[in-house]
Design an enzyme around this catalytic site. Structure first.
Site, PDB file in Angstrom:
ATOM      1  N   GLY A 264      12.085  22.969  -0.730  1.00  0.00           N
ATOM      2  CA  GLY A 264      11.203  22.080  -1.484  1.00  0.00           C
ATOM      3  C   GLY A 264      10.393  21.112  -0.647  1.00  0.00           C
TER       4      GLY A 264
ATOM      5  N   ASN B  36      18.380   8.845 -16.582  1.00  0.00           N
ATOM      6  CA  ASN B  36      18.062   7.538 -15.994  1.00  0.00           C
ATOM      7  C   ASN B  36      16.562   7.338 -15.821  1.00  0.00           C
ATOM      8  OD1 ASN B  36      19.217   5.051 -14.517  1.00  0.00           O
ATOM      9  ND2 ASN B  36      17.650   5.836 -13.131  1.00  0.00           N
TER      10      ASN B  36
ATOM     11  N   ILE C 233      13.475  -0.998  -2.107  1.00  0.00           N
ATOM     12  CA  ILE C 233      12.130  -1.547  -2.288  1.00  0.00           C
ATOM     13  C   ILE C 233      12.178  -2.756  -3.228  1.00  0.00           C
ATOM     14  CG2 ILE C 233       9.749  -1.027  -2.958  1.00  0.00           C
ATOM     15  CD1 ILE C 233      10.415   1.944  -2.289  1.00  0.00           C
TER      16      ILE C 233
ATOM     17  N   ASP D 284      19.857  -5.208 -12.560  1.00  0.00           N
ATOM     18  CA  ASP D 284      20.323  -4.123 -11.695  1.00  0.00           C
ATOM     19  C   ASP D 284      21.775  -3.828 -12.027  1.00  0.00           C
ATOM     20  OD1 ASP D 284      19.179  -3.196  -8.533  1.00  0.00           O
ATOM     21  OD2 ASP D 284      21.151  -2.561  -9.280  1.00  0.00           O
TER      22      ASP D 284
ATOM     23  N   TYR E  30      13.088  15.604 -10.221  1.00  0.00           N
ATOM     24  CA  TYR E  30      12.717  14.242  -9.818  1.00  0.00           C
ATOM     25  C   TYR E  30      11.222  14.017 -10.054  1.00  0.00           C
ATOM     26  CZ  TYR E  30      11.447  10.351  -6.799  1.00  0.00           C
ATOM     27  OH  TYR E  30      10.907   9.183  -6.317  1.00  0.00           O
TER      28      TYR E  30
ATOM     29  N   THR F 247       5.533   8.522  -7.489  1.00  0.00           N
ATOM     30  CA  THR F 247       5.835   9.209  -6.235  1.00  0.00           C
ATOM     31  C   THR F 247       4.845  10.338  -5.944  1.00  0.00           C
ATOM     32  OG1 THR F 247       7.453  10.694  -5.185  1.00  0.00           O
ATOM     33  CG2 THR F 247       7.440  10.665  -7.565  1.00  0.00           C
TER      34      THR F 247
ATOM     35  N   GLY G 102      22.400  -0.508  -5.506  1.00  0.00           N
ATOM     36  CA  GLY G 102      21.869  -1.727  -4.910  1.00  0.00           C
ATOM     37  C   GLY G 102      22.997  -2.639  -4.461  1.00  0.00           C
TER      38      GLY G 102
ATOM     39  N   ASN H 185       5.728   8.035   1.745  1.00  0.00           N
ATOM     40  CA  ASN H 185       7.064   7.830   2.327  1.00  0.00           C
ATOM     41  C   ASN H 185       7.309   6.360   2.633  1.00  0.00           C
ATOM     42  OD1 ASN H 185       6.518  10.785   2.654  1.00  0.00           O
ATOM     43  ND2 ASN H 185       8.616  10.678   3.426  1.00  0.00           N
TER      44      ASN H 185
HETATM   45  N1  UFG Z   1      13.836  15.310   7.625  1.00  0.00           N
HETATM   46  C1  UFG Z   1      14.488  15.926   8.659  1.00  0.00           C
HETATM   47  N2  UFG Z   1      15.795  15.618   8.867  1.00  0.00           N
HETATM   48  C2  UFG Z   1      16.487  14.754   8.082  1.00  0.00           C
HETATM   49  C3  UFG Z   1      15.811  14.123   7.018  1.00  0.00           C
HETATM   50  C4  UFG Z   1      14.483  14.430   6.799  1.00  0.00           C
HETATM   51  O1  UFG Z   1      13.906  16.722   9.394  1.00  0.00           O
HETATM   52  O2  UFG Z   1      17.679  14.543   8.323  1.00  0.00           O
HETATM   53  C5  UFG Z   1      12.425  15.625   7.399  1.00  0.00           C
HETATM   54  C6  UFG Z   1      12.157  16.216   6.023  1.00  0.00           C
HETATM   55  O3  UFG Z   1      12.326  17.599   6.067  1.00  0.00           O
HETATM   56  C7  UFG Z   1      10.708  15.775   5.797  1.00  0.00           C
HETATM   57  C8  UFG Z   1      10.604  14.447   6.535  1.00  0.00           C
HETATM   58  O4  UFG Z   1      11.693  14.422   7.438  1.00  0.00           O
HETATM   59  O5  UFG Z   1       9.846  16.683   6.386  1.00  0.00           O
HETATM   60  C9  UFG Z   1      10.708  13.255   5.624  1.00  0.00           C
HETATM   61  O6  UFG Z   1      11.858  13.406   4.804  1.00  0.00           O
HETATM   62  P1  UFG Z   1      12.429  12.240   3.887  1.00  0.00           P
HETATM   63  O7  UFG Z   1      13.646  12.775   3.218  1.00  0.00           O
HETATM   64  O8  UFG Z   1      12.515  10.989   4.671  1.00  0.00           O
HETATM   65  O9  UFG Z   1      11.263  12.018   2.823  1.00  0.00           O
HETATM   66  P2  UFG Z   1      10.593  13.073   1.831  1.00  0.00           P
HETATM   67  O10 UFG Z   1       9.208  13.298   2.347  1.00  0.00           O
HETATM   68  O11 UFG Z   1      11.396  14.264   1.583  1.00  0.00           O
HETATM   69  O12 UFG Z   1      10.684  12.271   0.476  1.00  0.00           O
HETATM   70  C10 UFG Z   1       9.870  11.209   0.140  1.00  0.00           C
HETATM   71  C11 UFG Z   1      10.612  10.279  -0.794  1.00  0.00           C
HETATM   72  C12 UFG Z   1      10.977  10.992  -2.057  1.00  0.00           C
HETATM   73  C13 UFG Z   1       9.742  11.581  -2.650  1.00  0.00           C
HETATM   74  C14 UFG Z   1       9.021  12.427  -1.658  1.00  0.00           C
HETATM   75  C15 UFG Z   1       7.703  12.853  -2.201  1.00  0.00           C
HETATM   76  O13 UFG Z   1      11.769   9.810  -0.179  1.00  0.00           O
HETATM   77  O14 UFG Z   1      11.538  10.081  -2.949  1.00  0.00           O
HETATM   78  O15 UFG Z   1       8.744  11.708  -0.482  1.00  0.00           O
HETATM   79  O16 UFG Z   1       7.478  14.162  -1.894  1.00  0.00           O
HETATM   80  F1  UFG Z   1      10.062  12.364  -3.701  1.00  0.00           F
END
Ligand code: UFG
Length: 332
Positions: free
Chosen positions: A283, A91, A12, A31, A140, A116, A36, A169
């Site tokens: 989670g 961090n 980002i 950075d 986190y 977030t 990065g 997201n």
């Molecule tokens: N998912 C899959 N398969 C994968 C990866 C993800 O099914 O290989 C699903 C996850 O279970 C979730 C959705 O896709 O339901 C989105 O997952 P991401 O990992 O892309 O994103 P998250 O919603 O887990 O996480 C994002 C940000 C985090 C932040 C979070 C807030 O990336 O930094 O939203 O809850 F903490």
């Protein structure tokens, strides 16, 4: 005006640097290149260093007056934060405090913080507005919420004005095709789906299809990285205009299931993508959707790329380009 972008070589942050430069801002990037890429920084002055290093902070702040700081230099993997909380608190919290103290030392008063949706934990209601209870369920999210609280105290005591932007997201890529998502390892859904589409992975695993959602897969609110940049720009302008500290939830307000993301990606790339169904990832809330009305009314934020197919198309352009251009080994 001169903006210090901490973490400006990351996903980002690099889009933000380009956005600011295109609009005529002076930019300094700080950075440590741990996650990065130097070649993702399109302009501005680059300081290679860590936000916890005094010398690096002096180099970043000391050369020219800084009018505002944007902070993108956080670790972002929820699962890793459970395994290694020390890494995350050091961090994302302690070093962020050092950054804030450097701002105090150099009399910089305006700060934009990348927060977030994870600060809310398991949602009590959706869409999630700013007043929703903060009950983060992992280190986190807890660290991000700690910094938000720290910022309230720094405002009250030191007059440091901040805007906390709680991303849902973040997704998509530079509409020009020059920048995109290059996480190592990649854990986010859209790039993983597109890597499977490009043959860089054998398949995408869906983490659970037994959630209480219409198709059983998790629902998320995907927001284009360029729209996030617009929100950061507006937030800083608001502070420069004398606005009070504020917090905003940033999302499209539309939720899409994992299955819908895969189907949309198939339409964008024009062929089927290999899918396997696996167990739930610990989670993961079933549904995370933002109520972003406050950002629209107070900041005048108008997201441009709200269509999921457009978000995925931009990410796909980057992915197909990256397949050719990326060095061997950088495989997500
Ligand atoms: N998912 C899959 N398969 C994968 C990866 C993800 O099914 O290989 C699903 C996850 O279970 C979730 C959705 O896709 O339901 C989105 O997952 P991401 O990992 O892309 O994103 P998250 O919603 O887990 O996480 C994002 C940000 C985090 C932040 C979070 C807030 O990336 O930094 O939203 O809850 F903490």
């Amino acid at each position: 005006m001169h903006v210090l972008v901490v973490g400006g070589a990351g996903y980002i942050g690099s889009h933000m640097v380009k956005w600011l430069r295109q609009r005529g801002f002076e930019v300094t990037v700080l950075d440590n290149l741990s996650n990065g890429y130097r070649d993702a920084v399109k302009g501005g002055r680059f300081v290679h260093g860590d936000l916890g290093e005094r010398a690096a902070l002096d180099e970043a702040f000391g050369r020219a007056p800084i009018d505002g700081v944007m902070h993108f230099a956080s670790y972002i993997q929820v699962g890793e934060s459970v395994q290694e909380p020390a890494k995350y608190y050091l961090n994302n919290v302690s070093k962020t405090q050092q950054l804030l103290d450097a701002m105090r030392a150099y009399r910089v008063k305006h700060f934009i913080f990348s927060s977030t949706a994870a600060i809310f934990g398991e949602p009590e209601r959706t869409p999630i507005d700013e007043s929703h209870p903060k009950q983060p369920i992992n280190p986190y999210g807890r660290g991000k919420w700690m910094v938000e609280q720290m910022l309230q105290d720094y405002d009250a005591a030191y007059g440091l004005k901040s805007v906390c932007l709680r991303y849902f997201n973040a997704a998509g890529a530079d509409p020009d095709g020059e920048l995109g998502e290059r996480h190592q390892p990649e854990t986010h859904l859209i790039p993983l789906v597109l890597q499977a589409a490009a043959g860089r992975r054998s398949h995408i695993t869906v983490f659970g299809d037994d959630y209480e959602t219409p198709d059983g897969t998790c629902i998320r609110d995907y927001i284009h990285v360029d729209d996030l940049c617009q929100a950061h720009g507006l937030a800083l302008q608001r502070l420069w205009a004398g606005g009070a500290s504020a917090v905003y939830n940033l999302g499209n307000g539309n939720g899409f299931s994992v299955r819908e993301v895969i189907e949309t990606a198939e339409a964008v790339v024009g062929h089927a993508i290999p899918v396997q169904y696996g167990v739930r990832r610990p989670g993961d809330p079933a549904r995370l959707v933002a109520d972003s009305r406050r950002a629209r009314t107070e900041l005048g934020w108008e997201p441009r790329y709200t269509d999921l197919a457009t978000i995925i198309a931009h990410a796909w352009r980057w992915e197909t380009r990256a397949t050719v251009a990326r060095p061997a080994g950088e495989n997500g």
